[in-house]
Design a protein around this motif. Structure first.
Motif, PDB file in Angstrom:
ATOM      1  N   VAL A 176       0.820  -1.214   0.000  1.00 45.08           N
ATOM      2  CA  VAL A 176       0.000   0.000   0.000  1.00 45.08           C
ATOM      3  C   VAL A 176       0.856   1.268   0.000  1.00 45.08           C
ATOM      4  CG1 VAL A 176      -1.851   1.252   1.185  1.00 45.08           C
ATOM      5  CG2 VAL A 176      -1.838  -1.241   1.214  1.00 45.08           C
ATOM      6  N   VAL A 177       1.835   1.386   0.912  1.00 44.17           N
ATOM      7  CA  VAL A 177       2.595   2.633   1.013  1.00 44.17           C
ATOM      8  C   VAL A 177       4.089   2.472   1.282  1.00 44.17           C
ATOM      9  CG1 VAL A 177       0.642   4.073   1.753  1.00 44.17           C
ATOM     10  CG2 VAL A 177       2.013   2.897   3.464  1.00 44.17           C
ATOM     11  N   TRP A 178       4.489   1.455   1.999  1.00 48.94           N
ATOM     12  CA  TRP A 178       5.873   1.285   2.445  1.00 48.94           C
ATOM     13  C   TRP A 178       6.789   1.046   1.244  1.00 48.94           C
ATOM     14  CZ3 TRP A 178       8.647   2.297   6.504  1.00 48.94           C
ATOM     15  CH2 TRP A 178       9.793   1.580   6.823  1.00 48.94           C
ATOM     16  N   LEU A 238      -8.555   0.814  -2.310  1.00 53.55           N
ATOM     17  CA  LEU A 238      -8.256   2.250  -2.243  1.00 53.55           C
ATOM     18  C   LEU A 238      -8.285   2.880  -3.632  1.00 53.55           C
ATOM     19  CD1 LEU A 238      -5.391   2.178   0.390  1.00 53.55           C
ATOM     20  CD2 LEU A 238      -7.596   3.352   0.639  1.00 53.55           C
ATOM     21  N   GLY A 239      -7.735   2.164  -4.609  1.00 50.86           N
ATOM     22  CA  GLY A 239      -7.774   2.669  -5.980  1.00 50.86           C
ATOM     23  C   GLY A 239      -9.193   2.761  -6.503  1.00 50.86           C
ATOM     24  N   ALA A 240     -10.018   1.769  -6.187  1.00 45.65           N
ATOM     25  CA  ALA A 240     -11.417   1.770  -6.637  1.00 45.65           C
ATOM     26  C   ALA A 240     -12.221   2.868  -5.954  1.00 45.65           C
ATOM     27  CB  ALA A 240     -12.054   0.409  -6.362  1.00 45.65           C
ATOM     28  N   ALA A 241     -11.877   3.171  -4.698  1.00 47.88           N
ATOM     29  CA  ALA A 241     -12.620   4.182  -3.935  1.00 47.88           C
ATOM     30  C   ALA A 241     -12.200   5.610  -4.269  1.00 47.88           C
ATOM     31  CB  ALA A 241     -12.447   3.929  -2.437  1.00 47.88           C
ATOM     32  N   GLY A 242     -11.061   5.770  -4.911  1.00 52.43           N
ATOM     33  CA  GLY A 242     -10.667   7.109  -5.332  1.00 52.43           C
ATOM     34  C   GLY A 242      -9.311   7.625  -4.890  1.00 52.43           C
ATOM     35  N   PRO A 243      -8.820   7.328  -3.686  1.00 45.61           N
ATOM     36  CA  PRO A 243      -7.555   7.940  -3.268  1.00 45.61           C
ATOM     37  C   PRO A 243      -6.294   7.290  -3.842  1.00 45.61           C
ATOM     38  CG  PRO A 243      -8.444   6.663  -1.463  1.00 45.61           C
ATOM     39  CD  PRO A 243      -9.465   6.628  -2.576  1.00 45.61           C
ATOM     40  N   GLY A 244      -6.442   6.308  -4.716  1.00 51.41           N
ATOM     41  CA  GLY A 244      -5.286   5.625  -5.286  1.00 51.41           C
ATOM     42  C   GLY A 244      -4.325   6.555  -5.998  1.00 51.41           C
ATOM     43  N   ALA A 245      -4.844   7.434  -6.833  1.00 55.16           N
ATOM     44  CA  ALA A 245      -3.975   8.355  -7.578  1.00 55.16           C
ATOM     45  C   ALA A 245      -3.224   9.289  -6.637  1.00 55.16           C
ATOM     46  CB  ALA A 245      -4.799   9.161  -8.577  1.00 55.16           C
ATOM     47  N   GLN A 246      -3.884   9.753  -5.607  1.00 48.97           N
ATOM     48  CA  GLN A 246      -3.219  10.647  -4.641  1.00 48.97           C
ATOM     49  C   GLN A 246      -2.139   9.892  -3.865  1.00 48.97           C
ATOM     50  OE1 GLN A 246      -5.864  12.802  -2.104  1.00 48.97           O
ATOM     51  NE2 GLN A 246      -4.267  14.202  -1.440  1.00 48.97           N
ATOM     52  N   LEU A 247      -2.414   8.657  -3.487  1.00 44.27           N
ATOM     53  CA  LEU A 247      -1.397   7.854  -2.799  1.00 44.27           C
ATOM     54  C   LEU A 247      -0.186   7.639  -3.702  1.00 44.27           C
ATOM     55  CD1 LEU A 247      -3.581   5.178  -0.984  1.00 44.27           C
ATOM     56  CD2 LEU A 247      -2.103   6.871   0.103  1.00 44.27           C
ATOM     57  N   LEU A 248      -0.430   7.350  -4.976  1.00 44.76           N
ATOM     58  CA  LEU A 248       0.680   7.155  -5.910  1.00 44.76           C
ATOM     59  C   LEU A 248       1.493   8.427  -6.104  1.00 44.76           C
ATOM     60  CD1 LEU A 248      -0.848   4.868  -8.670  1.00 44.76           C
ATOM     61  CD2 LEU A 248       1.018   4.322  -7.110  1.00 44.76           C
ATOM     62  N   ALA A 249       0.807   9.556  -6.136  1.00 44.37           N
ATOM     63  CA  ALA A 249       1.501  10.827  -6.337  1.00 44.37           C
ATOM     64  C   ALA A 249       2.447  11.144  -5.185  1.00 44.37           C
ATOM     65  CB  ALA A 249       0.493  11.959  -6.505  1.00 44.37           C
ATOM     66  N   THR A 258       7.917   6.601  -9.401  1.00 46.89           N
ATOM     67  CA  THR A 258       8.056   7.641 -10.410  1.00 46.89           C
ATOM     68  C   THR A 258       6.837   7.661 -11.337  1.00 46.89           C
ATOM     69  OG1 THR A 258       9.138   6.242 -12.068  1.00 46.89           O
ATOM     70  CG2 THR A 258      10.566   7.264 -10.394  1.00 46.89           C
ATOM     71  N   GLU A 259       6.707   8.753 -12.056  1.00 47.98           N
ATOM     72  CA  GLU A 259       5.597   8.896 -12.997  1.00 47.98           C
ATOM     73  C   GLU A 259       5.661   7.829 -14.101  1.00 47.98           C
ATOM     74  OE1 GLU A 259       4.067  12.382 -15.961  1.00 47.98           O
ATOM     75  OE2 GLU A 259       4.792  12.998 -13.979  1.00 47.98           O
ATOM     76  N   ARG A 260       6.876   7.505 -14.541  1.00 48.45           N
ATOM     77  CA  ARG A 260       7.026   6.467 -15.572  1.00 48.45           C
ATOM     78  C   ARG A 260       6.558   5.109 -15.066  1.00 48.45           C
ATOM     79  NH1 ARG A 260      12.266   5.194 -17.698  1.00 48.45           N
ATOM     80  NH2 ARG A 260      11.128   3.974 -19.200  1.00 48.45           N
ATOM     81  N   MET A 261       6.835   4.813 -13.796  1.00 49.99           N
ATOM     82  CA  MET A 261       6.355   3.548 -13.209  1.00 49.99           C
ATOM     83  C   MET A 261       4.831   3.493 -13.260  1.00 49.99           C
ATOM     84  SD  MET A 261       8.595   3.198  -9.761  1.00 49.99           S
ATOM     85  CE  MET A 261      10.344   2.871  -9.741  1.00 49.99           C
ATOM     86  N   VAL A 262       4.215   4.591 -12.865  1.00 53.03           N
ATOM     87  CA  VAL A 262       2.753   4.667 -12.839  1.00 53.03           C
ATOM     88  C   VAL A 262       2.203   4.506 -14.252  1.00 53.03           C
ATOM     89  CG1 VAL A 262       0.794   6.170 -12.319  1.00 53.03           C
ATOM     90  CG2 VAL A 262       2.732   6.069 -10.731  1.00 53.03           C
ATOM     91  N   ASP A 263       2.789   5.206 -15.209  1.00 51.10           N
ATOM     92  CA  ASP A 263       2.321   5.127 -16.593  1.00 51.10           C
ATOM     93  C   ASP A 263       2.443   3.713 -17.164  1.00 51.10           C
ATOM     94  OD1 ASP A 263       1.790   7.842 -16.454  1.00 51.10           O
ATOM     95  OD2 ASP A 263       3.574   8.436 -17.592  1.00 51.10           O
ATOM     96  N   HIS A 264       3.587   3.088 -16.973  1.00 47.71           N
ATOM     97  CA  HIS A 264       3.794   1.750 -17.531  1.00 47.71           C
ATOM     98  C   HIS A 264       2.894   0.707 -16.872  1.00 47.71           C
ATOM     99  CE1 HIS A 264       7.272   3.374 -19.616  1.00 47.71           C
ATOM    100  NE2 HIS A 264       7.360   2.218 -20.260  1.00 47.71           N
TER     101      HIS A 264
END
Length: 190
Positions: A28-30, A70-81, A87-93
């Motif tokens: 999730v975060v660690w 968490l991703g389905a409920a909405g805060p997933g993108a904020q947690l990833l940010a 990195t952004e490339r990790m998220v994109d790929h």
């Protein structure tokens, strides 16, 4: 008490809970993979390796389920940010693999250095169903964590006569190698 004795005590006591909690948190975060704690404890207490791997795998899958929710409920993108070492490339790929391959896209995770949480937090948004995600997470994590436990348990058993004396130094070298590899992975994805 030496580092070796402490590691053995943890492995024979709360080690399974430590591995499980670490794996949930990492999913999730660690930022540090559960492989680290599994390797350290399995090397010191080889007979505990199967339990450590099982509990770390269960924790990783449970954490993946939480990340999916968490991703389905909405805060997933904020947690990833705000996730450390993501990195952004990790998220994109990861998002692209999930969108084009579905749950099968998880097979890229252990081979690329992209954290598991990056897949979990995006899976629902990419249209991956919950049950396929959980099934592939169990396979992907259920191969890697037992493999790590096995390798380090075999090494610990083979070195059982010298390991008590050198455990702390080997742990420090292993930590340094892990940090260097982690740094290279993040730089490669930057």
């Amino acid at each position: 008490m030496s580092a070796y004795e402490r590691a053995r005590r943890v492995a024979h006591g709360p080690g399974r809970w430590v591995a499980c909690a670490w794996a949930v948190a990492e999913a999730v975060v660690w930022p540090i993979v559960p492989d680290v704690v599994v390797a350290a404890l399995a090397g010191a207490a080889p007979r505990r390796a199967p339990a450590l791997a099982l509990w770390a795998t269960a924790g990783s899958v449970a954490g993946g389920m939480a990340a999916y929710a968490l991703g389905a409920a909405g805060p997933g993108a904020q947690l990833l940010a705000h996730a450390p070492l993501v990195t952004e490339r990790m998220v994109d790929h990861a998002g692209a693999w999930l969108a084009t391959e579905g749950a099968v896209g998880l097979v890229h995770q252990p081979l690329t250095g992209v954290p598991f949480k990056v897949f979990g937090l995006q899976a629902a948004g990419a249209g991956v169903g919950f049950l396929p995600f959980v099934a592939f997470a169990a396979v992907v994590r259920g191969v890697r964590l037992p493999a790590v436990a096995l390798v380090f348990a075999l090494g610990g058993a083979a070195l059982r006569h010298v390991l008590p004396r050198w455990y702390g130094a080997l742990l420090a070298v292993g930590a340094g190698a892990f940090v260097a590899g982690l740094r290279r992975a993040v730089e490669a994805w930057s």
